[in-house]
Design a protein around this motif. Structure first.
Motif, PDB file in Angstrom:
ATOM      1  N   PRO A 166       0.825  -1.227   0.000  1.00 42.40           N
ATOM      2  CA  PRO A 166       0.000   0.000   0.000  1.00 42.40           C
ATOM      3  C   PRO A 166       0.856   1.273   0.000  1.00 42.40           C
ATOM      4  O   PRO A 166       1.996   1.257   0.469  1.00 42.40           O
ATOM      5  CB  PRO A 166      -0.790  -0.109   1.307  1.00 42.40           C
ATOM      6  N   PRO A 167       0.299   2.397  -0.507  1.00 38.61           N
ATOM      7  CA  PRO A 167       1.049   3.649  -0.667  1.00 38.61           C
ATOM      8  C   PRO A 167       1.703   4.166   0.611  1.00 38.61           C
ATOM      9  O   PRO A 167       2.772   4.748   0.557  1.00 38.61           O
ATOM     10  CB  PRO A 167      -0.014   4.644  -1.143  1.00 38.61           C
ATOM     11  N   GLU A 168       1.043   3.950   1.754  1.00 39.09           N
ATOM     12  CA  GLU A 168       1.582   4.527   2.993  1.00 39.09           C
ATOM     13  C   GLU A 168       2.756   3.712   3.545  1.00 39.09           C
ATOM     14  O   GLU A 168       3.420   4.129   4.488  1.00 39.09           O
ATOM     15  CB  GLU A 168       0.475   4.665   4.054  1.00 39.09           C
ATOM     16  N   THR A 169       3.023   2.558   2.949  1.00 40.31           N
ATOM     17  CA  THR A 169       4.098   1.695   3.442  1.00 40.31           C
ATOM     18  C   THR A 169       5.449   2.158   2.904  1.00 40.31           C
ATOM     19  O   THR A 169       5.620   2.319   1.700  1.00 40.31           O
ATOM     20  CB  THR A 169       3.845   0.237   2.981  1.00 40.31           C
ATOM     21  N   SER A 170       6.405   2.347   3.810  1.00 37.89           N
ATOM     22  CA  SER A 170       7.790   2.613   3.391  1.00 37.89           C
ATOM     23  C   SER A 170       8.452   1.284   3.096  1.00 37.89           C
ATOM     24  O   SER A 170       8.303   0.332   3.857  1.00 37.89           O
ATOM     25  CB  SER A 170       8.596   3.249   4.524  1.00 37.89           C
ATOM     26  N   ILE A 171       9.197   1.229   2.015  1.00 38.10           N
ATOM     27  CA  ILE A 171      10.057   0.062   1.801  1.00 38.10           C
ATOM     28  C   ILE A 171      11.476   0.561   2.027  1.00 38.10           C
ATOM     29  O   ILE A 171      11.936   1.483   1.345  1.00 38.10           O
ATOM     30  CB  ILE A 171       9.847  -0.532   0.402  1.00 38.10           C
ATOM     31  N   TYR A 172      12.117   0.021   3.029  1.00 31.87           N
ATOM     32  CA  TYR A 172      13.414   0.535   3.462  1.00 31.87           C
ATOM     33  C   TYR A 172      14.530   0.007   2.566  1.00 31.87           C
ATOM     34  O   TYR A 172      14.360  -0.961   1.810  1.00 31.87           O
ATOM     35  CB  TYR A 172      13.636   0.175   4.936  1.00 31.87           C
ATOM     36  N   LEU A 173      15.678   0.681   2.692  1.00 37.55           N
ATOM     37  CA  LEU A 173      16.812   0.396   1.798  1.00 37.55           C
ATOM     38  C   LEU A 173      17.250  -1.065   1.846  1.00 37.55           C
ATOM     39  O   LEU A 173      17.368  -1.660   2.917  1.00 37.55           O
ATOM     40  CB  LEU A 173      17.980   1.297   2.186  1.00 37.55           C
ATOM     41  N   HIS A 174      17.521  -1.599   0.690  1.00 41.16           N
ATOM     42  CA  HIS A 174      17.979  -2.992   0.594  1.00 41.16           C
ATOM     43  C   HIS A 174      18.669  -3.231  -0.745  1.00 41.16           C
ATOM     44  O   HIS A 174      18.462  -2.486  -1.705  1.00 41.16           O
ATOM     45  CB  HIS A 174      16.789  -3.949   0.725  1.00 41.16           C
ATOM     46  N   HIS A 175      19.440  -4.274  -0.792  1.00 38.65           N
ATOM     47  CA  HIS A 175      19.906  -4.804  -2.065  1.00 38.65           C
ATOM     48  C   HIS A 175      18.893  -5.877  -2.476  1.00 38.65           C
ATOM     49  O   HIS A 175      18.513  -6.730  -1.653  1.00 38.65           O
ATOM     50  CB  HIS A 175      21.293  -5.434  -1.917  1.00 38.65           C
ATOM     51  N   GLU A 176      18.460  -5.824  -3.728  1.00 35.41           N
ATOM     52  CA  GLU A 176      17.381  -6.697  -4.168  1.00 35.41           C
ATOM     53  C   GLU A 176      17.705  -8.176  -3.916  1.00 35.41           C
ATOM     54  O   GLU A 176      18.723  -8.686  -4.384  1.00 35.41           O
ATOM     55  CB  GLU A 176      17.123  -6.468  -5.665  1.00 35.41           C
ATOM     56  N   MET A 177      16.834  -8.810  -3.146  1.00 36.84           N
ATOM     57  CA  MET A 177      16.894 -10.251  -2.869  1.00 36.84           C
ATOM     58  C   MET A 177      18.170 -10.700  -2.162  1.00 36.84           C
ATOM     59  O   MET A 177      18.509 -11.894  -2.185  1.00 36.84           O
ATOM     60  CB  MET A 177      16.668 -11.059  -4.152  1.00 36.84           C
TER      61      MET A 177
END
Ligand code: FE2
Length: 309
Positions: free
Chosen positions: A92-103
């Motif tokens: 959902p839009p309000e969710t932050s996805i925090y920094l990561h290297h993909e997978m």
């Protein structure tokens, strides 16, 4: 756009032009490769990339092998738009996805990522980018023992996957989709082959713990990078099934505490560059040297992704 500068080079690199991006990539692949190696991210702006099919043609023109979402162990719910293009994350839009290297929380990860902004959000929705080599260098200066512990011990990730996709969660991909299987037996066989531990939970959800994965790695030119998913897991892996504070530990099973994570989180926030999307933008990211995330947003935002092996 005010770029960062590391070792005398812009981060991210920006190629602003008009016209046909597939043709540009075909004729300038070596130049683009060098920009990517030096900067970690190249933003292509102003080209004519109007629809997902155009983006597919961009990725096709670049020519590297596709890393298929379907076969990946990604925990995000995504929807394929073309065979090699999919929605970046259905959270959902309000969710932050925090920094990561993909997978990086799995044994199988892509080397590069393409993002394409079809529709920019009304407000927010930037993709924060963070140079992982710079982050590690700064963290090692502040706390060399901690970086040594990450490098020596490695890390393990734990998460609980639902029976059915849960698009309300950033980690909502079902175990059947994640493990490409239909039955519990099939899931167990795949996990066994991958070296995971597992435990079945209520409502047929499945808690898994990865084998020991590296938290620090070296890239070809010798730079060391904070290649892992620790920040995203510690800050963001929480939903009705998951408690983020229980998502990570060192490879020997000892706890990674909030104190351990505080320095990396602060430095990563300080070092973040917010890529503010314009519709039609395409970005190419080196997954080994640059972390990415997603800021919350309002309005419609459509960012598509394609991964490279
Ligand atoms: Fe991602």
């Amino acid at each position: 756009m005010k770029q960062q500068h590391w070792n005398g080079r812009d981060f991210p690199a920006i190629v602003e032009s008009s016209g046909d991006l597939p043709a540009y990539l075909k004729s300038k692949k070596a130049d683009v490769g060098l920009l990517l190696k030096n900067a970690g991210t190249v933003l292509f702006r102003g080209f004519d990339v109007a629809a997902p099919e155009d983006f597919d043609a961009v990725v096709e023109a670049y020519g590297d092998d596709n890393f298929a979402y379907k076969e990946s162990l990604s925990n995000a719910v995504r929807v394929n738009v073309t065979p090699r293009v999919f929605t970046a994350n259905e959270a959902p839009p309000e969710t932050s996805i925090y920094l990561h290297h993909e997978m990086a929380q799995t044994p199988i990860y892509p080397s590069k990522l393409f993002f394409y902004c079809q529709i920019a959000a009304d407000k927010g929705g930037a993709t924060p980018l963070c140079r992982s080599d710079v982050l590690l260098e700064k963290l090692a200066k502040e706390d060399p023992d901690l970086v040594q512990a990450f490098a020596d011990k490695g890390v393990r990730y734990s998460s609980t996957m639902p029976l059915e996709n849960d698009a309300g969660s950033g980690q909502g991909r079902s175990w059947r989709s994640t493990l490409s299987c239909e039955s519990k037996e099939g899931a167990e066989a795949r996990l066994q082959a991958l070296g995971y531990e597992w435990k079945w939970q209520e409502h047929e959800s499945l808690r898994v713990t990865t084998p020991v994965l590296s938290a620090v790695r070296s890239v070809d030119d010798g730079r060391r990078v904070f290649f892992n998913q620790l920040i995203a897991a510690f800050r963001g892996w929480s939903d009705s099934r998951n408690d983020a504070s229980k998502s990570i530990c060192f490879g020997d099973g000892t706890a990674i505490t909030p104190d351990h994570m505080a320095g990396a989180i602060r430095l990563a926030d300080e070092l973040s560059f917010d890529l503010q999307w314009q519709s039609g933008d395409v970005a190419l990211i080196d997954n080994f040297t640059v972390m990415h995330g997603r800021r919350p947003f309002e309005g419609t935002r459509r960012v598509l992704a394609s991964l490279i092996k």
